[in-house]
Design an enzyme around this catalytic site. Structure first.
Site, PDB file in Angstrom:
ATOM      1  N   ASP A  41      -6.698  14.421  26.478  1.00  0.00           N
ATOM      2  CA  ASP A  41      -6.495  13.613  27.682  1.00  0.00           C
ATOM      3  C   ASP A  41      -5.408  14.196  28.573  1.00  0.00           C
ATOM      4  O   ASP A  41      -5.503  14.138  29.803  1.00  0.00           O
ATOM      5  CB  ASP A  41      -6.071  12.189  27.294  1.00  0.00           C
ATOM      6  CG  ASP A  41      -7.177  11.463  26.558  1.00  0.00           C
ATOM      7  OD1 ASP A  41      -8.244  12.071  26.353  1.00  0.00           O
ATOM      8  OD2 ASP A  41      -6.956  10.298  26.190  1.00  0.00           O
ATOM      9  N   ALA A  42      -4.337  14.741  27.933  1.00  0.00           N
ATOM     10  CA  ALA A  42      -3.205  15.244  28.718  1.00  0.00           C
ATOM     11  C   ALA A  42      -3.655  16.366  29.646  1.00  0.00           C
ATOM     12  O   ALA A  42      -3.209  16.474  30.781  1.00  0.00           O
ATOM     13  CB  ALA A  42      -2.111  15.746  27.784  1.00  0.00           C
ATOM     14  N   ASP A  45      -5.598  14.781  32.453  1.00  0.00           N
ATOM     15  CA  ASP A  45      -4.661  14.142  33.391  1.00  0.00           C
ATOM     16  C   ASP A  45      -4.004  15.181  34.298  1.00  0.00           C
ATOM     17  O   ASP A  45      -3.780  14.939  35.477  1.00  0.00           O
ATOM     18  CB  ASP A  45      -3.559  13.387  32.628  1.00  0.00           C
ATOM     19  CG  ASP A  45      -4.091  12.116  31.973  1.00  0.00           C
ATOM     20  OD1 ASP A  45      -5.219  11.701  32.304  1.00  0.00           O
ATOM     21  OD2 ASP A  45      -3.368  11.543  31.126  1.00  0.00           O
ATOM     22  N   SER A  90      -8.694   0.775  38.006  1.00  0.00           N
ATOM     23  CA  SER A  90      -7.950   1.678  37.151  1.00  0.00           C
ATOM     24  C   SER A  90      -6.466   1.515  37.427  1.00  0.00           C
ATOM     25  O   SER A  90      -6.073   0.749  38.301  1.00  0.00           O
ATOM     26  CB  SER A  90      -8.418   3.086  37.486  1.00  0.00           C
ATOM     27  OG  SER A  90      -7.867   3.969  36.582  1.00  0.00           O
ATOM     28  N   LEU A  91      -5.645   2.245  36.700  1.00  0.00           N
ATOM     29  CA  LEU A  91      -4.194   2.181  36.903  1.00  0.00           C
ATOM     30  C   LEU A  91      -3.685   3.552  37.300  1.00  0.00           C
ATOM     31  O   LEU A  91      -4.192   4.564  36.808  1.00  0.00           O
ATOM     32  CB  LEU A  91      -3.505   1.768  35.601  1.00  0.00           C
ATOM     33  CG  LEU A  91      -3.749   0.349  35.100  1.00  0.00           C
ATOM     34  CD1 LEU A  91      -3.278   0.211  33.657  1.00  0.00           C
ATOM     35  CD2 LEU A  91      -3.029  -0.657  35.984  1.00  0.00           C
ATOM     36  N   GLU A 124       3.271  -4.497  28.624  1.00  0.00           N
ATOM     37  CA  GLU A 124       2.418  -4.571  27.425  1.00  0.00           C
ATOM     38  C   GLU A 124       1.919  -3.184  27.043  1.00  0.00           C
ATOM     39  O   GLU A 124       1.934  -2.258  27.863  1.00  0.00           O
ATOM     40  CB  GLU A 124       1.254  -5.537  27.660  1.00  0.00           C
ATOM     41  CG  GLU A 124       0.407  -5.197  28.872  1.00  0.00           C
ATOM     42  CD  GLU A 124      -0.448  -6.373  29.348  1.00  0.00           C
ATOM     43  OE1 GLU A 124       0.044  -7.503  29.367  1.00  0.00           O
ATOM     44  OE2 GLU A 124      -1.612  -6.135  29.699  1.00  0.00           O
ATOM     45  N   LYS A 126      -0.339   0.004  26.437  1.00  0.00           N
ATOM     46  CA  LYS A 126      -1.579   0.523  27.024  1.00  0.00           C
ATOM     47  C   LYS A 126      -2.453   0.944  25.846  1.00  0.00           C
ATOM     48  O   LYS A 126      -2.210   1.962  25.194  1.00  0.00           O
ATOM     49  CB  LYS A 126      -1.310   1.700  27.954  1.00  0.00           C
ATOM     50  CG  LYS A 126      -2.577   2.178  28.649  1.00  0.00           C
ATOM     51  CD  LYS A 126      -2.273   3.118  29.785  1.00  0.00           C
ATOM     52  CE  LYS A 126      -3.489   3.322  30.681  1.00  0.00           C
ATOM     53  NZ  LYS A 126      -4.642   3.887  30.015  1.00  0.00           N
ATOM     54  N   ASP A 128      -5.424   2.297  23.633  1.00  0.00           N
ATOM     55  CA  ASP A 128      -6.255   3.483  23.828  1.00  0.00           C
ATOM     56  C   ASP A 128      -7.638   3.255  23.229  1.00  0.00           C
ATOM     57  O   ASP A 128      -7.950   3.715  22.138  1.00  0.00           O
ATOM     58  CB  ASP A 128      -5.566   4.686  23.167  1.00  0.00           C
ATOM     59  CG  ASP A 128      -6.064   5.989  23.753  1.00  0.00           C
ATOM     60  OD1 ASP A 128      -6.815   5.946  24.747  1.00  0.00           O
ATOM     61  OD2 ASP A 128      -5.707   7.044  23.209  1.00  0.00           O
ATOM     62  N   GLU A 184      -9.545  -4.498  25.850  1.00  0.00           N
ATOM     63  CA  GLU A 184      -9.789  -3.181  25.284  1.00  0.00           C
ATOM     64  C   GLU A 184     -10.368  -3.326  23.881  1.00  0.00           C
ATOM     65  O   GLU A 184      -9.802  -4.037  23.049  1.00  0.00           O
ATOM     66  CB  GLU A 184      -8.439  -2.441  25.229  1.00  0.00           C
ATOM     67  CG  GLU A 184      -8.546  -0.955  25.142  1.00  0.00           C
ATOM     68  CD  GLU A 184      -8.729  -0.287  26.510  1.00  0.00           C
ATOM     69  OE1 GLU A 184      -8.905  -1.003  27.537  1.00  0.00           O
ATOM     70  OE2 GLU A 184      -8.706   0.945  26.541  1.00  0.00           O
ATOM     71  N   TYR A 236      -6.630  -8.529  28.115  1.00  0.00           N
ATOM     72  CA  TYR A 236      -5.430  -8.381  28.942  1.00  0.00           C
ATOM     73  C   TYR A 236      -5.583  -8.804  30.398  1.00  0.00           C
ATOM     74  O   TYR A 236      -4.622  -8.684  31.157  1.00  0.00           O
ATOM     75  CB  TYR A 236      -4.863  -6.972  28.873  1.00  0.00           C
ATOM     76  CG  TYR A 236      -5.884  -5.855  29.076  1.00  0.00           C
ATOM     77  CD1 TYR A 236      -6.587  -5.722  30.272  1.00  0.00           C
ATOM     78  CD2 TYR A 236      -6.115  -4.940  28.062  1.00  0.00           C
ATOM     79  CE1 TYR A 236      -7.508  -4.712  30.445  1.00  0.00           C
ATOM     80  CE2 TYR A 236      -7.031  -3.914  28.225  1.00  0.00           C
ATOM     81  CZ  TYR A 236      -7.730  -3.811  29.419  1.00  0.00           C
ATOM     82  OH  TYR A 236      -8.652  -2.821  29.581  1.00  0.00           O
ATOM     83  N   LYS A 325       2.944   6.515  30.794  1.00  0.00           N
ATOM     84  CA  LYS A 325       2.330   7.167  29.630  1.00  0.00           C
ATOM     85  C   LYS A 325       3.387   7.719  28.668  1.00  0.00           C
ATOM     86  O   LYS A 325       4.452   8.162  29.088  1.00  0.00           O
ATOM     87  CB  LYS A 325       1.422   8.325  30.101  1.00  0.00           C
ATOM     88  CG  LYS A 325       0.324   7.923  31.072  1.00  0.00           C
ATOM     89  CD  LYS A 325      -0.835   7.232  30.397  1.00  0.00           C
ATOM     90  CE  LYS A 325      -1.722   8.167  29.665  1.00  0.00           C
ATOM     91  NZ  LYS A 325      -2.923   8.590  30.360  1.00  0.00           N
ATOM     92  N   CYS A 419      -2.348  36.524  -4.091  1.00  0.00           N
ATOM     93  CA  CYS A 419      -1.309  35.601  -3.629  1.00  0.00           C
ATOM     94  C   CYS A 419      -0.335  36.342  -2.709  1.00  0.00           C
ATOM     95  O   CYS A 419       0.175  37.398  -3.081  1.00  0.00           O
ATOM     96  CB  CYS A 419      -0.570  35.031  -4.833  1.00  0.00           C
ATOM     97  SG  CYS A 419       0.921  34.129  -4.401  1.00  0.00           S
ATOM     98  N   CYS A 422       3.187  36.632  -4.779  1.00  0.00           N
ATOM     99  CA  CYS A 422       3.390  37.425  -5.996  1.00  0.00           C
ATOM    100  C   CYS A 422       2.270  38.430  -6.250  1.00  0.00           C
ATOM    101  O   CYS A 422       2.383  39.245  -7.159  1.00  0.00           O
ATOM    102  CB  CYS A 422       3.541  36.504  -7.206  1.00  0.00           C
ATOM    103  SG  CYS A 422       1.988  35.749  -7.702  1.00  0.00           S
ATOM    104  N   CYS A 437      -2.990  30.190  -6.534  1.00  0.00           N
ATOM    105  CA  CYS A 437      -2.467  31.428  -7.102  1.00  0.00           C
ATOM    106  C   CYS A 437      -2.455  31.243  -8.611  1.00  0.00           C
ATOM    107  O   CYS A 437      -2.015  30.210  -9.112  1.00  0.00           O
ATOM    108  CB  CYS A 437      -1.057  31.648  -6.581  1.00  0.00           C
ATOM    109  SG  CYS A 437      -0.118  32.800  -7.593  1.00  0.00           S
ATOM    110  N   CYS A 443       5.060  33.712 -10.194  1.00  0.00           N
ATOM    111  CA  CYS A 443       5.033  33.568  -8.739  1.00  0.00           C
ATOM    112  C   CYS A 443       6.317  32.872  -8.274  1.00  0.00           C
ATOM    113  O   CYS A 443       6.624  31.769  -8.728  1.00  0.00           O
ATOM    114  CB  CYS A 443       3.812  32.755  -8.319  1.00  0.00           C
ATOM    115  SG  CYS A 443       3.727  32.545  -6.529  1.00  0.00           S
TER     116      CYS A 443
END
Ligand code: IVH
Length: 679
Positions: A41-42, A45, A90-91, A124, A126, A128, A184, A236, A325, A419, A422, A437, A443
């Site tokens: 999402d980031a 955005d 939307s917000l 409040e 948000k 998801d 939501e 909400y 956010k 490994c 060792c 291993c 080891c």
């Protein structure tokens, strides 16, 4: 979010806008239509904010079909369309504290309040999940719809009716004849984890994250599938209401919704002024990781409905509310390499080396990949663009890769055959996710644990050699393997922290004493995987000599009572490893010795099939020696008394086990009985 200070030229901006339209449309389609987003999402955005910034700088580039002019995506054709009587808007998003201070100021200006007057807000979480509108007529749930593009959504009534926390009838009285309630729908985290565990075990597709889990579940055409998904809903806001506003403020309207049986998140709070908003944000941020649902920020709403009306809307969002956010918990970065870490039990864990990325509030450059099954399941290649996730204080992990962005030179991840610590060979047991291993004692990664085990009470029982001391000895480079313990000098040990000449001498004496042991203890002390005390005793009894155990092949080992194919392979592999052979030989040349074993044939195992419990203090031997002695006679030794117990061997100061045995009528045996059996 602030715009890029280096404003591009019109021609460059035009080209970028075209790219952004194309990318944002594509990702909105993945997110809304397929419930299968490619990017976090980031990232979405950021692309969205970049487009908005360019459109602000060059209004001529703002077109009707711009993704900034739409909320969500067109409804799926399979569901009937529902026109929202009151649009589901939307917000606007904010990320920095300054954005919130500016919001509060805009609100104050909009309301023409005198300077310094603090505005009352309701803050409040948000949530998801997926926004849903519920329509009640005469108190009866008649329709449920998704947000869709805000004007038209999809009719998902049958699916929403399967959600236990959505009332089919409103409770109490006083509700308007027509009432639309918005909220939501989400998937609680505990249930999400359980669902995924079960799906993974059954070889079925797992859910990418709880939000997609909720969205995907609501978009099932067969509501029986939805019914099997663990969903919940928090309400909400109110959409259409035949009586007009149901209260004078947002907080009062939530209270009324709750009275009518609708679920409202209990974490909402009335706060005032920008300070109140920011304090709430801090507090909820700290609580976030302990909640049973994902939240991606906080929503601040002007509480008073008259003030809300005065402020109104701009484009797609209200002026009276804003979403603040949290730092994203998922980000994109490049997987530079995969290395393997060796844990205390020898398990090899693939670890991702990443191009450093800021996620979940910290910079992450390493993340766990758990095990090779996960690497395969997530289709991860070195060089891939991957989604890194860090939720709360949880260890960062690579959530998934983006195969669409895979470069031509990407490399598959391969489990090393030796490994990395060792050089011993690595084994991967069929049907197990973990690779290990086989180095065991040699080891370095496993050394400390191996030596602690070697010296422990049920093994060589070296008095005074505790975990801390073992760690110090290994860290100071004084010992590398259990055999080195017996080469320690008084001078070396008395120089250690918290040790003096007297305690040093005690340790040397204890080591000397521990050299006289028994074959079962010695075999147990080696720390061979899945060889516990009982198996060690059975091996000693079966073969009589250490050299015979070492030489035994897997077939022969399976003849030993209690040894199956897996344990047989662990034993054979342990002794096939030249480094383990060297440690065993070194121990023998340091003078470790034991009395010969009197081998008993199965018909000399008079206690075969019987189960005993040992309790209290025995005077002539330790409880673990008593256990080994009984096991050598074929008995099983258990830790708790039940009706099936054949006898309780009780020493001095026997406690609750004795009481239990007496109450169940289990025979109570004394030390003399034990000595008579074993002599
Ligand atoms: S109020 C006009 N409150 O965020 C404002 N929305 O970007 C209507 N959301 O579609 C929304 N938690 O899916 C509001 N406590 C909350 C929320 C919330 C999550 C979601 C909702 C909405 C989106 C707005």
């Amino acid at each position: 979010m602030s715009a890029d200070p280096s404003v591009p030229s019109l021609a460059v901006a035009q080209k970028r806008v075209t790219e952004l339209h194309q990318q944002l449309h594509h990702h909105a389609w993945r997110y809304y239509a397929l419930d299968d987003p490619e990017i976090p999402d980031a990232e979405y955005d950021r692309l969205f904010a970049e487009l908005q910034a360019i459109e602000q700088a060059y209004p001529a580039l703002l077109t009707d079909d711009s993704p900034s002019q739409r909320v969500g995506a067109a409804p799926l054709s399979a569901f009937e369309s529902v026109a929202h009587a009151v649009p589901m808007l939307s917000l606007n998003n904010a990320f920095a504290d300054e954005d919130i201070i500016a919001f509060d100021k805009r609100v104050a200006d909009g309301l023409e309040l005198t300077a310094g007057a603090a505005i009352n807000y309701f803050a409040e979480p948000k949530l998801d999940g997926l926004a849903v509108s519920l329509r009640y007529e005469q108190g009866q749930l008649v329709q449920a719809a998704t947000r869709g593009d805000g004007q038209t959504g999809e009719n998902i009534t049958a699916n929403v009716k399967t959600i236990a926390s959505v009332p089919l009838r409103l409770r109490g009285s006083g509700w308007p004849d027509v009432l639309e309630v918005r909220g939501e729908v989400y998937m609680p985290l505990r249930e999400f984890d359980a669902f995924n565990k079960q799906a993974a075990a059954a070889g079925e597709k797992t859910l990418v994250n709880p939000r997609n889990g909720a969205a995907g579940s609501l978009r099932q055409l067969d509501s029986r599938i939805t019914a099997a998904r663990p969903l919940a809903m928090y309400c909400y806001s109110v959409g259409e209401s035949s009586d007009g506003a149901i209260a004078a403020s947002h907080s009062e309207s939530l209270a009324r919704l709750q009275q009518w049986g609708l679920r409202v998140c209990p974490l909402g709070k009335a706060v005032s002024g920008a300070d109140g908003l920011l304090a709430y944000y801090q507090r909820l941020g700290q609580q976030r990781a302990s909640l049973d649902y994902d939240i991606d920020g906080v929503v601040y709403k002007v509480d008073d409905f008259l003030q809300q009306r005065e402020l109104g809307f701009v484009a797609r969002a209200p002026r009276w509310a804003i979403a603040h956010k949290f730092p994203a918990q998922e980000e994109l970065t490049e997987l530079v390499d995969v290395e393997f870490q060796v844990g205390r039990t020898g398990a090899l864990t693939p670890v991702a080396r990443l191009k450093p990325v800021f996620v979940g509030g910290v910079t992450v450059s390493n993340a766990t990949l758990h095990n090779m099954d996960e690497v395969t399941r997530k289709d991860i290649h070195i060089g891939d663009t991957v989604v890194v996730r860090r939720a709360g204080d949880v260890i960062p992990e690579v959530a998934r890769s983006l195969p669409d962005r895979r470069p031509a030179n990407a490399q598959p991840v391969a489990m090393p055959s030796a490994c990395p610590v060792c050089g011993s060979h690595v084994e991967r047991v069929e049907g197990e996710a973990v690779a290990r291993c086989t180095g065991g004692l040699v080891c370095a990664a496993q050394r400390k644990e191996a030596i602690k085990h070697f010296a422990s009470r049920k093994a060589l029982d070296v008095d005074g050699l505790g975990d801390k001391l073992v760690e110090q000895l290994v860290d100071d480079g004084l010992i590398e393997s259990p055999a080195d313990l017996f080469t320690l000098s008084l001078e070396q040990v008395s120089q250690l922290e918290r040790m003096a000449v007297k305690s040093g001498q005690n340790l040397i004496d204890a080591l000397e004493k521990a050299k006289q042991t028994s074959l079962p203890r010695f075999l147990f002390a080696l720390g061979i995987r899945e060889v516990g005390e009982a198996t060690a005793a059975a091996l000693a009894n079966h073969y009589g000599e250490l050299s015979a155990v070492m030489a035994a092949d897997e077939r022969s080992l399976q003849q030993v009572p209690d040894v199956g194919p897996v344990v047989a392979r662990h034993i054979a592999e342990f002794f096939a490893e030249p480094r383990n052979q060297a440690v065993v030989n070194a121990l023998l040349s340091q003078g470790l010795a034991w009395p010969p074993i009197e081998k008993r044939a199965p018909d000399e195992q008079p206690l075969l099939g019987k189960t005993y419990v040992i309790t209290g203090t025995l005077s002539s031997m330790s409880r673990s020696d008593a256990k080994a002695a009984l096991q050598a006679l074929g008995a099983k030794v258990s830790g708790s008394v039940s009706k099936k117990t054949d006898g309780l061997v009780a020493g001095e100061a026997a406690g609750s086990k004795l009481t239990k045995a007496e109450s169940l009528g289990v025979p109570v045996l004394d030390e003399a009985w034990l000595l008579a059996q074993t002599s």
